[in-house]
Design an enzyme around this catalytic site. Structure first.
Site, PDB file in Angstrom:
ATOM      1  N   ASP A   1      65.019  28.578  79.631  1.00  0.00           N
ATOM      2  CA  ASP A   1      65.124  29.879  80.294  1.00  0.00           C
ATOM      3  C   ASP A   1      65.234  30.953  79.211  1.00  0.00           C
ATOM      4  O   ASP A   1      65.966  30.782  78.238  1.00  0.00           O
ATOM      5  CB  ASP A   1      66.368  29.898  81.190  1.00  0.00           C
ATOM      6  CG  ASP A   1      66.370  31.070  82.163  1.00  0.00           C
ATOM      7  OD1 ASP A   1      66.269  30.822  83.360  1.00  0.00           O
ATOM      8  OD2 ASP A   1      66.478  32.225  81.711  1.00  0.00           O
TER       9      ASP A   1
ATOM     10  N   HIS B   1      61.167  26.907  90.800  1.00  0.00           N
ATOM     11  CA  HIS B   1      61.733  26.384  89.558  1.00  0.00           C
ATOM     12  C   HIS B   1      63.145  25.871  89.797  1.00  0.00           C
ATOM     13  O   HIS B   1      63.876  26.383  90.629  1.00  0.00           O
ATOM     14  CB  HIS B   1      61.711  27.423  88.427  1.00  0.00           C
ATOM     15  CG  HIS B   1      62.298  28.763  88.760  1.00  0.00           C
ATOM     16  ND1 HIS B   1      61.684  29.659  89.607  1.00  0.00           N
ATOM     17  CD2 HIS B   1      63.437  29.369  88.345  1.00  0.00           C
ATOM     18  CE1 HIS B   1      62.427  30.756  89.699  1.00  0.00           C
ATOM     19  NE2 HIS B   1      63.503  30.606  88.950  1.00  0.00           N
TER      20      HIS B   1
END
Lengths: 113, 113
Positions: free
Chosen positions: B29, B99
């Protein structure tokens, strides 16, 4: 038998069962963090996500599918919701029986913990 | 094509790809909330969990399995970790491509958002 989720699954502890089938059970979290806060658990005792065996892997998919269906039933599917699985101590898992959190009904924070 | 995750999957945007197979892709991320904060995405564009079709359901199970394997590889499986899927606006979904977040490497809060 000391696992509280197993006791709920066996009907030995009261629980507001919102859905069940042969494999999973759904009931509200007793310390809700959102207007909708449900737990989806396998009836079979599995202590944590990291402990599932190869044969149990489809069960996790079924838990996710059940959460999506509950989100629809509870009317949060369009506005949005969050699914969380905590695994182990640092993950914040409080009850050592695999469970999936479904949270919705308010704007959830971008902070994931 | 404006989806940034599709562009990463197609190699059109740089990304530190930690794992991939025919169906899924794993990368960090870009705004990590924990020492370990990975995203597991399907290569196929699916806008949100609530939009998956019956035929895509095994894919979500594969994403979860991949997250568990990444937790093992990254050494957080025993200490613990958290998996999160945000769906839709109130769920805090920021990128409209399904996701799964994997967070670990510190004690995560009991607050789930």
């Amino acid at each position: 038998m000391s696992c509280i989720f197993c006791q709920i699954a066996d009907g030995k502890l009261p629980g507001d069962i919102l859905y069940q089938d042969e494999e999973v059970l759904v009931f509200p979290d007793i310390q809700p963090q959102a207007p909708l806060h449900l737990l989806i658990i396998p009836k079979k005792h599995i202590s944590a996500l990291s402990r599932i065996t190869r044969e149990d892997k489809p069960l996790v998919g079924h838990m996710i599918n059940t959460a999506q269906e509950m989100a629809r039933r509870e009317g949060v599917s369009e506005k949005g919701y969050r699914l969380v699985i905590n695994c182990g101590q640092q993950g914040g898992q409080l009850v050592p029986h695999l469970h999936l959190h479904l949270l919705g009904g308010r704007q959830l924070s971008d902070q994931l913990g």
